[in-house]
Design an enzyme around this catalytic site. Sequence first.
Site, PDB file in Angstrom:
ATOM      1  N   TYR A 104       0.855  -1.183   0.000  1.00 22.72           N
ATOM      2  CA  TYR A 104       0.000   0.000   0.000  1.00 22.72           C
ATOM      3  C   TYR A 104       0.893   1.236   0.000  1.00 22.72           C
ATOM      4  O   TYR A 104       1.998   1.209  -0.526  1.00 22.72           O
ATOM      5  CB  TYR A 104      -0.970  -0.077   1.199  1.00 22.72           C
ATOM      6  CG  TYR A 104      -2.164   0.828   1.055  1.00 22.72           C
ATOM      7  CD1 TYR A 104      -2.941   0.816  -0.110  1.00 22.72           C
ATOM      8  CD2 TYR A 104      -2.530   1.697   2.066  1.00 22.72           C
ATOM      9  CE1 TYR A 104      -4.036   1.647  -0.246  1.00 22.72           C
ATOM     10  CE2 TYR A 104      -3.632   2.530   1.948  1.00 22.72           C
ATOM     11  CZ  TYR A 104      -4.375   2.505   0.779  1.00 22.72           C
ATOM     12  OH  TYR A 104      -5.459   3.325   0.652  1.00 22.72           O
TER      13      TYR A 104
ATOM     14  N   ASN B 224     -32.063 -30.991 -16.779  1.00 29.84           N
ATOM     15  CA  ASN B 224     -31.732 -31.253 -15.378  1.00 29.84           C
ATOM     16  C   ASN B 224     -32.747 -30.611 -14.451  1.00 29.84           C
ATOM     17  O   ASN B 224     -33.198 -29.501 -14.717  1.00 29.84           O
ATOM     18  CB  ASN B 224     -30.336 -30.698 -15.056  1.00 29.84           C
ATOM     19  CG  ASN B 224     -29.299 -31.783 -14.945  1.00 29.84           C
ATOM     20  OD1 ASN B 224     -29.561 -32.851 -14.425  1.00 29.84           O
ATOM     21  ND2 ASN B 224     -28.102 -31.502 -15.435  1.00 29.84           N
TER      22      ASN B 224
ATOM     23  N   LYS C 288     -19.949 -20.947  -9.790  1.00 32.80           N
ATOM     24  CA  LYS C 288     -19.244 -20.897 -11.071  1.00 32.80           C
ATOM     25  C   LYS C 288     -17.834 -20.326 -10.877  1.00 32.80           C
ATOM     26  O   LYS C 288     -16.853 -20.843 -11.427  1.00 32.80           O
ATOM     27  CB  LYS C 288     -20.041 -20.017 -12.038  1.00 32.80           C
ATOM     28  CG  LYS C 288     -19.631 -20.144 -13.482  1.00 32.80           C
ATOM     29  CD  LYS C 288     -20.150 -21.429 -14.076  1.00 32.80           C
ATOM     30  CE  LYS C 288     -19.839 -21.513 -15.543  1.00 32.80           C
ATOM     31  NZ  LYS C 288     -20.974 -21.938 -16.344  1.00 32.80           N
TER      32      LYS C 288
END
Length: 401
Positions: A52, A300, A107
Amino acid sequence: MTDAPNATASKEEVQDLAAITHEEIFAGHLGGKLSVELSSPLETQRDLSIAYTPGVAQVSRAIAEDESLAKRYTWTDRLVVVVSDGSAVLGLGDIGPRASLPVMEGKSALFKKFAGLDSIPIVLDTKDVDEIVETLIRLRPSFGAVNLEDISAPRCFEIEKRVVEALDCPVMHDDQHGTAIVVLAALNGAAAVQGRATSGLKVVVSGAGAAGVACTNILLAAGVADVTVLDSKGIVSRDRADLNPVKADLAQRTNPRGLTGTAADALVGADVFLGLSAGTIAEELIASMAPESIVFAMSNPDPEIHPDVAHKYAAIVATGRSDFPNQINNVLAFPGVFKGALDAGARRITEGMKIAAANAILGVVADELAVDKIVPSPLDPRVAPAVADAVAAAARAEGVA
């Protein structure tokens, strides 16, 4: 080489899956499934000064002078955003952005697990095409690739087209193209087991939504000459006046025998049934198909026809489920596709890259093919690296890298 896991779950594994409790499921999602980890130490004052202020200012100044340095000194070059409006989630339909977030987190977790790619989910509280496209344009400095997910048709076609045109990075709607890639791999595998050429098969695609359109397109691009598409009203044919522009385009490029009517008319003598809708297909229609037929019942969680029933007439049967042989699962495609595209610095994902991915998936099990193993297991660790290498090579060959 690492041994591949079994293509099908064992009886014990299936029983274990069936025994998962409501409490276990919710506990597995408590607090979300993702977290951010540090790639550099942050333990001392010196570490803080590097990560930083004041040290970070040197990096920011360098990027301000040369924006290409952001690829090297930030995570954007390896970051995939999973973007959804929650309008077509799994088999749940339009459940909205907040309810879709657990799926998008999942995902992103798969990207990390199978391809080593960082990924973050972004759910948008709008279904307006212009707003979605504009949002991704404004966010472009923050990511390296876009995985569009669970967006309803036909808006998904326009959104993907416009985002691809607007951004200089890989973009793919996985419901369309991930499905299409794995379907092509599986069909090539099934044809190889039977000693047949894929190009000569008569294919019936049930469903003209996102997956159905993309699967039809990739099959045509791969040389399959006889593809007939079904929607809820029957065969998509040139004589129909009720077709939207996407289906009208399909009608011009499919159904070479000029069939009309219903699923019963399409399936007589067909070699392949590809189910990509939430509907069901009657047993007698599968029985009317050609000898040694191939059935991919991919809806599905409930396939269009139960695999045990389909097996009474079909030589090879595949589903989207993990508790039957030949699971056609998008995870075989999308992690490696995006990794390969990012490895090559590709500006877009082309049809050639998708076909290369399908060939690579099949290549993993080329010496192991059988009627109950036409694609690898979704957990096979060989798949993502093979797909990534093939996609990167295709990107360079096509000049999009």
